[in-house]
Design an enzyme around this catalytic site. Sequence first.
Site, mmCIF file in Angstrom:
data_model
loop_
_atom_site.group_PDB
_atom_site.id
_atom_site.type_symbol
_atom_site.label_atom_id
_atom_site.label_comp_id
_atom_site.label_asym_id
_atom_site.label_seq_id
_atom_site.Cartn_x
_atom_site.Cartn_y
_atom_site.Cartn_z
ATOM 1 N N LYS A 83 0.852 -1.194 0.000
ATOM 2 C CA LYS A 83 0.000 0.000 0.000
ATOM 3 C C LYS A 83 0.885 1.239 0.000
ATOM 4 O O LYS A 83 1.775 1.395 0.847
ATOM 5 C CB LYS A 83 -0.881 -0.029 1.253
ATOM 6 C CG LYS A 83 -2.229 0.616 1.082
ATOM 7 C CD LYS A 83 -3.071 0.306 2.308
ATOM 8 C CE LYS A 83 -4.401 0.997 2.241
ATOM 9 N NZ LYS A 83 -5.082 0.927 3.527
HETATM 10 C C1 E4P Z 1 -8.416 1.361 3.888
HETATM 11 O O1 E4P Z 1 -7.652 1.012 3.048
HETATM 12 C C2 E4P Z 1 -8.307 2.650 4.596
HETATM 13 O O2 E4P Z 1 -7.053 2.748 5.190
HETATM 14 C C3 E4P Z 1 -9.423 2.821 5.569
HETATM 15 O O3 E4P Z 1 -10.621 2.387 4.955
HETATM 16 C C4 E4P Z 1 -9.552 4.235 6.098
HETATM 17 O O4 E4P Z 1 -10.758 4.351 6.813
HETATM 18 P P1 E4P Z 1 -11.044 5.563 7.808
HETATM 19 O O5 E4P Z 1 -11.264 6.801 7.005
HETATM 20 O O6 E4P Z 1 -12.282 5.148 8.536
HETATM 21 O O7 E4P Z 1 -9.853 5.679 8.698
#
Ligand code: E4P
Length: 214
Positions: A83
């Site tokens: 990522k």
């Molecule tokens: C997923 O890849 C993200 O890191 C995550 O969905 C972020 O979610 P949030 O905005 O609730 O922290």
Amino acid sequence: MKLFLDTADTNEIRKYAAMGLVDGITTNPSLIAQSNKTREKVIPEICDIVDGPISAEVISTDRKGMVEEGLRLAEIHRNVTVKLPLTGDGLAACRDLSRQNVKTNVTLCFAPVQALLAAKAGATFVSPFIGRLDDLGETGMDIISDIRDIFDNYGFATEILVASVRSPNHVRAAAKIGADVCTIPPKVLGQLLKHPLTDSGLAQFLADHERAKL
Ligand code: E4P
């Protein structure tokens, strides 16, 4: 639409994997911190539970550092997806890693044109954050429709991974638009399962069964 679980909590992952609902996992540094384990400890544990893409996020912010860190993460397991943040260096690292057949997930995407850039950089997945846009008073889901149109116009293989999901309505809207993946916090997956008419209907059936035995 594939369903990923947005957590590094192995108990929650085991619970929903046992129901056959988990096609993959997304984590980020905040979710790893909540697990009270290091990324290097918890990612292999997750890989043992779920046979699907497992996103592990880099901490480096420069291209070289991200590529080196990404290659180390990819060595943990064949399902690890690296990522990377949607920055110039992140896209350059995405290009480098994609050329080495490492799966990538470009994260922190907040605009359709950013998603276009991630696709051009060869990302396996791009993660538009819906809930965080809603928090600003925007309609986050609008960018998912736009990204779907853009990717379909040009036949990009990059999968749209709807992230920052806060409610069952987000999941329904993502599925209607035709997103490839929705990553869901365990709490929201629990909410998706539940319907009061299912509960009351089951209670009624069981009560009728008991009465019929009398
Ligand atoms: C997923 O890849 C993200 O890191 C995550 O969905 C972020 O979610 P949030 O905005 O609730 O922290």
